[in-house]
Design a protein around this motif. Structure first.
Motif, PDB file in Angstrom:
ATOM      1  N   GLY A  12       0.629  -1.112  -0.024  1.00 23.92           N
ATOM      2  CA  GLY A  12      -0.206   0.019   0.118  1.00 23.92           C
ATOM      3  C   GLY A  12       0.844   1.257  -0.015  1.00 23.92           C
ATOM      4  O   GLY A  12       0.192   2.275   0.207  1.00 23.92           O
ATOM      5  N   LEU A  13       2.054   1.339  -0.126  1.00 23.00           N
ATOM      6  CA  LEU A  13       2.975   2.295  -0.244  1.00 23.00           C
ATOM      7  C   LEU A  13       2.823   2.703  -1.906  1.00 23.00           C
ATOM      8  O   LEU A  13       3.720   2.385  -2.671  1.00 23.00           O
ATOM      9  CB  LEU A  13       4.434   1.847   0.342  1.00 23.00           C
ATOM     10  CG  LEU A  13       5.225   3.182   0.526  1.00 23.00           C
ATOM     11  CD1 LEU A  13       4.857   3.938   1.753  1.00 23.00           C
ATOM     12  CD2 LEU A  13       6.648   2.841   0.539  1.00 23.00           C
ATOM     13  N   ILE A  14       1.992   3.635  -1.874  1.00 25.63           N
ATOM     14  CA  ILE A  14       1.862   4.314  -3.242  1.00 25.63           C
ATOM     15  C   ILE A  14       2.368   5.869  -3.290  1.00 25.63           C
ATOM     16  O   ILE A  14       1.642   6.581  -2.688  1.00 25.63           O
ATOM     17  CB  ILE A  14       0.486   4.196  -3.767  1.00 25.63           C
ATOM     18  CG1 ILE A  14       0.061   2.751  -3.572  1.00 25.63           C
ATOM     19  CG2 ILE A  14       0.312   4.696  -5.261  1.00 25.63           C
ATOM     20  CD1 ILE A  14       0.743   1.842  -4.601  1.00 25.63           C
ATOM     21  N   PRO A  15       3.023   6.149  -4.179  1.00 27.75           N
ATOM     22  CA  PRO A  15       3.895   5.640  -5.053  1.00 27.75           C
ATOM     23  C   PRO A  15       5.074   4.895  -4.464  1.00 27.75           C
ATOM     24  O   PRO A  15       5.635   5.268  -3.523  1.00 27.75           O
ATOM     25  CB  PRO A  15       4.416   6.819  -5.978  1.00 27.75           C
ATOM     26  CG  PRO A  15       4.549   8.068  -5.361  1.00 27.75           C
ATOM     27  CD  PRO A  15       3.309   7.843  -4.066  1.00 27.75           C
ATOM     28  N   SER A  16       5.533   3.928  -5.200  1.00 29.48           N
ATOM     29  CA  SER A  16       6.707   3.132  -4.932  1.00 29.48           C
ATOM     30  C   SER A  16       7.546   3.217  -6.148  1.00 29.48           C
ATOM     31  O   SER A  16       7.091   2.779  -7.291  1.00 29.48           O
ATOM     32  CB  SER A  16       6.525   1.797  -4.133  1.00 29.48           C
ATOM     33  OG  SER A  16       6.201   1.590  -3.159  1.00 29.48           O
ATOM     34  N   ILE A  17       8.837   3.596  -6.099  1.00 30.65           N
ATOM     35  CA  ILE A  17       9.726   3.955  -7.343  1.00 30.65           C
ATOM     36  C   ILE A  17      10.671   2.951  -7.166  1.00 30.65           C
ATOM     37  O   ILE A  17      11.357   2.704  -5.945  1.00 30.65           O
ATOM     38  CB  ILE A  17      10.124   5.141  -7.135  1.00 30.65           C
ATOM     39  CG1 ILE A  17       9.113   6.344  -6.894  1.00 30.65           C
ATOM     40  CG2 ILE A  17      10.883   5.576  -8.387  1.00 30.65           C
ATOM     41  CD1 ILE A  17       8.266   6.618  -7.822  1.00 30.65           C
ATOM     42  N   ALA A  18      11.280   2.356  -8.074  1.00 28.95           N
ATOM     43  CA  ALA A  18      12.463   1.684  -8.067  1.00 28.95           C
ATOM     44  C   ALA A  18      13.504   2.352  -9.135  1.00 28.95           C
ATOM     45  O   ALA A  18      13.131   2.823 -10.438  1.00 28.95           O
ATOM     46  CB  ALA A  18      12.282   0.139  -8.866  1.00 28.95           C
TER      47      ALA A  18
END
Ligand SMILES: Cc1ncc(C[n+]2csc(CCOP(=O)(O)OP(=O)(O)O)c2C)c(N)n1
Lengths: 193, 538
Positions: B415-421
């Motif tokens: 549920g961590l939005i946004p998540s970036i790589a």
């Protein structure tokens, strides 16, 4: 006979060509050599050092023990001080005085000068200025090597030959430039300049 | 014979060439990279047709090396210590299959973590797989052990692990060359089921490996790499493995140690020699570069069957590499040091080169994320990991190669939005592709930023397996074309890059952003070679 030298500088300053020159001269002279280099992460503008050991006897450790170095040869003034724990009593500190200021909290020049002057045997020189006069600041590392050369147990001729060898693919002009750089550094150390 | 001035890495490479390898397989990784680079540069290797291009990762490298050994030829596979984690499945099972042509696996450990995430000691992998391990103490041994290792591998039909550490890998010394020999002809394994690890067959193979242990030990016992030196003072015996032996000798300028010394360069441990030194001496001092591998074995579980000193009792620190001084202290000799480092000397951490494309990418990313709370950017291993430091403070993780993609997925799932790589091009083809497939199959809400500088920069600019393939890989996996965005990370495109990133962050699905600009170091190099080529053709 042994010479244990810590070469110091900042990633990209060309301490490995100094190492290669001394190394080649040592091997041509028939001496034993060990030279520990730093590759990888710290080459990105960080502090870099190389442990260079030459001897007429077999060498055991790739690293110089603390308190055992005969010389710190540095192309950057603050970096010359980072390795003081390695310098033996009466060892030589030879350094270029042009700072590489790539960190926000670089100490002021006078405090560095003061710290260097506390080392009994030291030679400081503005190697970039000398190298620029000869044609390019990029030969500063060889100027520093020249200034260190009287305190290294290698014939001056052997160093000259090593330079001819190492720069042989770069043409006669670059070879001559580096030979001049070596000489200019040596003359500073001998007080001729 | 010819004397060469070689890094430990280069000595292994020259040894392998002279021992008649047909191929070397590797993914770059400090301090192992220079082994393969040496073979790539060697005109001799070219004449002999030794294959040496980079593999996509350590597992593909290991498997290709197993395949070459299956076909009867000698192969070497090289990696840094954590690379052996990636190759572990193939590595451990190659011990069960055994070999046909000789096979040496080189693992380069990095105690003190000069350029690594941990200090793991590869000797444990050798023991785990139950195969012989060689540990050279100097460049000449490294050269000779390549020859010896291939002979051992072919004689005992087992892969051999060669374990080195940073200070040997990256230290130069004179190496005397021996004669070189021809490569093997292609041949099939005698038993065409040797490599079929179906349980019923694997059980047989495993039993054979167990039976071979006695012979492995016998070879260690008789091997010249394990040497017993007698000494008068039996109050203490010293066991020194690999380069630890050099630090021991450094402290005796006349090279005469008063105590009995067992120099270890081959495993499994030579039991008779160890028994001899432990019976003769009141106390044992263990000098090992890395974990207390031998020490733990000797101490046993309860730790009191022998009087053993080393890392585990604090005689030497548990972490960090050995030095001549730390060994001197362990020997109880007086130590002297030079003056202390003046306080004014400040740390000079590594940083991104001026003009590096990652700088522009991070500035854009930081701005695109400025309306969100911090802590959402999962990253990976490469030059761009320096984005964790000021002035960027842009990334929040670096665990293992490829983990950025899958950690971002897991965090988005949570549920961590946004998540970036944020991952480099070489790291992406090393271990990011399968993770991206997971994202696509799960329709995860993630933004994957592949920083494409067209090279493997961190380790010195080796060819990147990703070159020319990135968009096609992403498309092929099933990322929607509209959400594969290629950007030009330059200051003058900053505004549009921020806008593109914001759009993809807002998109509820898998987005891939590829900021693409060549590494400033390799670009400089290319320009130079271009220039000389122009001069040559002019
Ligand atoms: C399993 C494993 N193999 C190899 C390495 C060594 N390594 C660290 S970063 C890196 C290259 C990264 O290249 P890329 O992803 O293209 O990023 P760049 O450095 O070019 O920015 C390598 C090979 C490692 N840390 N772990």
């Amino acid at each position: 006979m042994k010479n244990d030298i810590i070469l110091a500088g900042v990633g990209g300053q060309g301490i490995l060509s100094i190492a290669a020159t001394i190394g080649m001269a040592a091997v041509e002279t028939g001496l034993y050599l060990k030279q520990a280099e730093v590759h990888g992460m710290s080459q990105r503008g960080g502090d870099v050092q190389s442990h260079l050991r030459i001897s007429d006897q077999q060498i055991a450790s790739d690293l110089i023990p603390k308190g055992g170095a005969d010389m710190i040869l540095s192309v950057e003034p603050m970096e010359s001080l980072r390795y003081l724990p390695w310098l033996r009593e009466k060892g030589w500190l030879i350094t270029n005085t042009n700072p590489v200021v790539n960190i926000p909290n670089y100490p002021n020049g006078e405090s560095i000068e003061l710290a260097i002057s506390k080392v009994p045997n030291h030679v400081t020189l503005d190697a970039e200025k000398i190298a620029r006069k000869l044609g390019t600041a990029r030969a500063a590392n060889i100027v520093v090597l020249g200034a260190a050369s009287p305190y290294i147990n290698l014939e001056y001729k052997a160093l000259e030959n090593a330079i001819r060898n190492i720069f042989k693919n770069k043409g006669d002009k670059i070879i001559q430039l580096n030979l001049d750089a070596l000489k200019a550094g040596r003359e500073i150390a001998e007080g001729k300049n | 014979m010819q004397k060469l001035l070689l890094l430990g890495d280069e000595a292994i490479a020259q040894g392998a060439i002279d021992a008649g390898i047909s191929g070397i397989y590797a993914y770059p990784g400090t301090p192992s990279t220079e082994i393969t680079e040496y073979v790539q540069r060697s005109s001799e290797a070219r004449e002999k047709n030794i294959r040496s291009q980079w593999s996509a990762n350590e597992k593909t490298a290991m498997e290709a090396a197993i395949g070459m050994s299956y076909a009867g030829k000698r192969s070497m596979v090289c990696m840094k210590h954590v690379g052996l984690n990636v190759a572990a499945d193939a590595f451990v099972n190659s011990a069960i299959t055994g070999t046909n042509g000789g096979l040496i696996v080189v693992a380069a450990d990095d105690p003190s973590m000069h350029s690594s995430q941990n200090e793991q000691d590869s000797r444990f992998y050798g023991k785990f797989a139950m195969i012989p391990v060689l540990e050279p103490s100097n460049q000449q041994e490294a050269y000779e052990m390549a020859h010896y290792g291939f002979d051992l591998s072919e004689k005992l039909k087992t892969p051999v692990l060669m374990r080195i550490t940073t200070r040997l890998a990256h230290s130069r010394s004179g190496v005397v060359r021996k004669t070189s020999r021809e490569q093997n002809e292609v041949s099939f394994p005698e038993n065409l089921r040797q490599y079929v690890l179906l349980p019923m067959n694997a059980r047989k193979q495993y039993k054979a490996l167990l039976q071979n242990q006695a012979s492995f030990e016998e070879h260690s016992e008789e091997s010249g790499w394990n040497e017993y030196f007698d000494g008068q003072d039996k109050s203490r015996g010293i066991i020194a493995s690999g380069i630890a032996y050099n630090y021991l000798m450094e402290n005796y300028p006349d090279r005469k140690v008063p105590n009995p010394v067992l120099k270890v360069g081959q495993y499994p441990l030579p039991k008779n020699l160890v028994e001899k030194i432990s019976k003769e001496c009141d106390e044992l001092l263990l000098l090992e570069e890395g974990f207390p591998f031998i020490e733990e074995m000797l101490k046993g579980f309860l730790g009191d069957c022998l009087n053993v000193k080393g890392r585990m009792d604090g005689t030497i620190s548990m972490d960090g590499e050995l030095t001549p001084n730390s060994v001197r202290r362990a020997l109880g000799l007086k130590t002297t040091e030079g003056e202390a480092v003046p306080e004014l000397v400040t740390p000079r951490p590594p940083k991104l080169c001026p003009g590096c494309s990652h700088i522009d990418s991070y500035h854009a990313l930081n701005e695109a994320l400025q309306d969100f709370t911090k802590g959402r950017v999962f990253s990976d291993i490469g030059c761009y990991t320096l984005g964790a430091l000021p002035p960027f403070d842009a990334i929040n993780s670096c665990v293992d190669m490829g983990a950025s993609v899958t950690m971002a997925k897991g965090a988005a799932d949570a549920g961590l939005i946004p998540s970036i790589a944020v991952i480099g091009d070489s790291t992406f083809t090393h271990s990011g592709i399968t993770g991206l497939l997971d994202c696509v199959n799960d329709k995860s809400n993630v933004v994957i930023i592949i920083l494409d500088n067209a090279t493997t920069a961190m380790t010195g600019g080796q060819h990147s397996s990703a070159l020319g393939h990135l968009e096609n890989i992403c498309k092929g996996i099933g990322v929607e074309e509209d959400h594969i965005r290629v950007l030009n990370p330059l200051k003058k495109h900053h505004e549009e890059n921020v806008k593109a990133m914001k759009e993809e962050i807002a998109y509820e699905g898998v987005s891939v952003i590829i900021p693409r600009r060549e590494c400033i170091q390799t670009a400089k190099r290319h320009k130079k070679t271009q220039k000389t080529e122009n001069v040559k053709t002019a």
